[in-house]
Design an enzyme around this catalytic site. Structure first.
Site, PDB file in Angstrom:
ATOM      1  N   ASP A 122       0.745  -1.276   0.036  1.00  0.00           N
ATOM      2  CA  ASP A 122       0.058   0.142  -0.379  1.00  0.00           C
ATOM      3  C   ASP A 122       0.701   1.685   0.108  1.00  0.00           C
ATOM      4  OD1 ASP A 122      -2.357   1.556   0.007  1.00  0.00           O
ATOM      5  OD2 ASP A 122      -3.033   0.346   1.393  1.00  0.00           O
ATOM      6  N   HIS A 135      -8.119  -0.050   8.890  1.00  0.00           N
ATOM      7  CA  HIS A 135      -6.668  -0.160   7.926  1.00  0.00           C
ATOM      8  C   HIS A 135      -6.778   1.078   7.630  1.00  0.00           C
ATOM      9  CE1 HIS A 135      -4.618  -1.287   4.542  1.00  0.00           C
ATOM     10  NE2 HIS A 135      -5.466   0.099   3.528  1.00  0.00           N
ATOM     11  N   HIS A 164      -6.009   5.110   6.383  1.00  0.00           N
ATOM     12  CA  HIS A 164      -5.546   5.977   6.390  1.00  0.00           C
ATOM     13  C   HIS A 164      -5.645   7.281   6.580  1.00  0.00           C
ATOM     14  CE1 HIS A 164      -4.458   3.843   2.447  1.00  0.00           C
ATOM     15  NE2 HIS A 164      -4.794   2.627   3.384  1.00  0.00           N
ATOM     16  N   CYS A 196      -3.722   5.055  -2.541  1.00  0.00           N
ATOM     17  CA  CYS A 196      -4.464   4.508  -3.352  1.00  0.00           C
ATOM     18  C   CYS A 196      -4.499   4.982  -4.856  1.00  0.00           C
ATOM     19  CB  CYS A 196      -5.875   4.020  -2.836  1.00  0.00           C
ATOM     20  SG  CYS A 196      -7.090   2.888  -3.908  1.00  0.00           S
TER      21      CYS A 196
END
Ligand code: HMG
Ligand code: MG
Length: 299
Positions: free
Chosen positions: A16, A207, A209, A240
């Protein structure tokens, strides 16, 4: 609810963290990063992504990365595999664990993997079946759990529906992605509560960000709910490719500093992790987005 005693970190920096970098990063640099992360005590490292090189050019060297790993004992090296083609290639490279990735947003699903949410689940079924034969565990991701770059608000019930489908299909764990980092703690709590009605709490991962600087606060909120698996990226690398403007994952160093302070075990050596973060940001000429990493480097 009490905090978990121990938290497992899933380091997603090599995947990522690097997938959105515009400049080519050579395989040797990726391998050196993965090596340093293993040496710092990370037991789960997402090393590569077996996706189309046309969609994500930065991950095109997935085979070379998997074959070049200097494996540390007890470390699981995983990769994203959106379809059977990706899975077969990953299996040939001796991957330890794979992940399929869906979304709680129809629009994001189309942009990211070129199909609807329902179609994605149909596509994942044979991936799970083949992985089961190969005895390789499959993780499931749900993106846009706290907001979507195209649809805006996402209902917790929709997140729960997709998470439940992935779990029932055989994913051993479901990682809930705040892809664009718009979540805030109470929203995160409500989302986790909704999902945990359908998927056991111990099967969930956070998860998050850090686009709006809320990731650590959101993690604290879901730790209180009992979440004990956290995805993070060394130095807060990343973003992303199909969520414009989204920042990297919460920084692994900051998460470990938080966990250490809360008396929650992670098994990670913060100094070595911070050194890895400083090293990779220098190597790829990116700012270090870990506050703990910067603080430790300036001591
Ligand atoms: P498609 O175009 O619908 O698929 O893409 P297709 O089956 O029609 O294939 C088109 C071409 O791709 C063909 O090549 C295939 O061979 C090739 P061509 O004939 O044109 O030369 N292809 C592949 N090549 C290598 N590996 C493969 C593969 N599959 C097909 N596995 C597909 C569908 C899923 C492949 C495409 O949309 C794709 O690769 N998407 C990747 C998107 C991506 O990687 N996004 C970032 C990761 S997700 C993320 O970051 C979110 C997460 O962090 C959680 C969060 O934060 O929320 C996990
Ligand atoms: Mg992500």
């Amino acid at each position: 609810m009490a905090f978990p005693k121990r938290v497992r970190l899933v380091e997603v920096g090599p995947r990522d963290g690097l997938q959105n970098e515009p400049e080519a990063i050579d395989t040797a640099t990726k391998l050196a990063l993965i090596d340093r992360l293993g040496a710092a005590g990370l037991t789960h490292i997402e090393a590569a992504s077996f996706v189309s090189p046309k969609w994500v050019p930065q991950m095109a060297d997935h085979r070379e990365v998997m074959h070049g790993l200097r494996r540390h004992q007890g470390v699981t090296y995983s990769a994203l595999t959106p379809n059977l083609k990706g899975l077969e290639a990953a299996l040939e490279c001796g991957v330890d664990e794979v992940a399929v990735f869906g979304a709680a947003s129809e629009a994001f699903s189309r942009k990211n993997i070129n199909c609807s949410v329902a179609e994605s689940l149909e596509r994942f079924a044979p991936v799970l079946e083949r992985a089961r034969q190969a005895k390789v565990p499959v993780r499931g991701y749900v993106s846009c759990v706290l907001g979507c770059p195209y649809e805006g608000q996402i209902a917790p019930a929709k997140v729960a529906e997709v998470a439940k489908a992935l779990y029932q299909m055989g994913c051993f764990e479901v990682s809930l992605g705040d892809t664009i980092g718009t979540g805030t703690p109470l929203k995160a709590k409500r989302m986790i509560e909704a999902v945990a009605r359908d998927v056991p709490m111990e099967k969930l991962a956070a998860h998050f960000h850090d686009t709006y600087g809320q990731a650590l606060a959101n993690l604290y909120a879901v730790l209180e709910e009992g979440v004990a698996v956290i995805d993070s990226s060394v130095a807060g690398l990343g973003g992303c490719p199909y969520a414009k403007g989204a920042a990297g994952n919460v920084a692994s160093e900051d998460v470990v500093y938080l966990l250490d302070g809360l008396g929650i075990e992670s098994g990670i050596d913060l100094d070595r992790l911070a050194a890895a973060g400083n090293w990779i940001t220098r190597a790829i000429e990116r700012p270090n987005r870990s506050k703990a990493g910067i603080a430790l480097a300036s001591r």
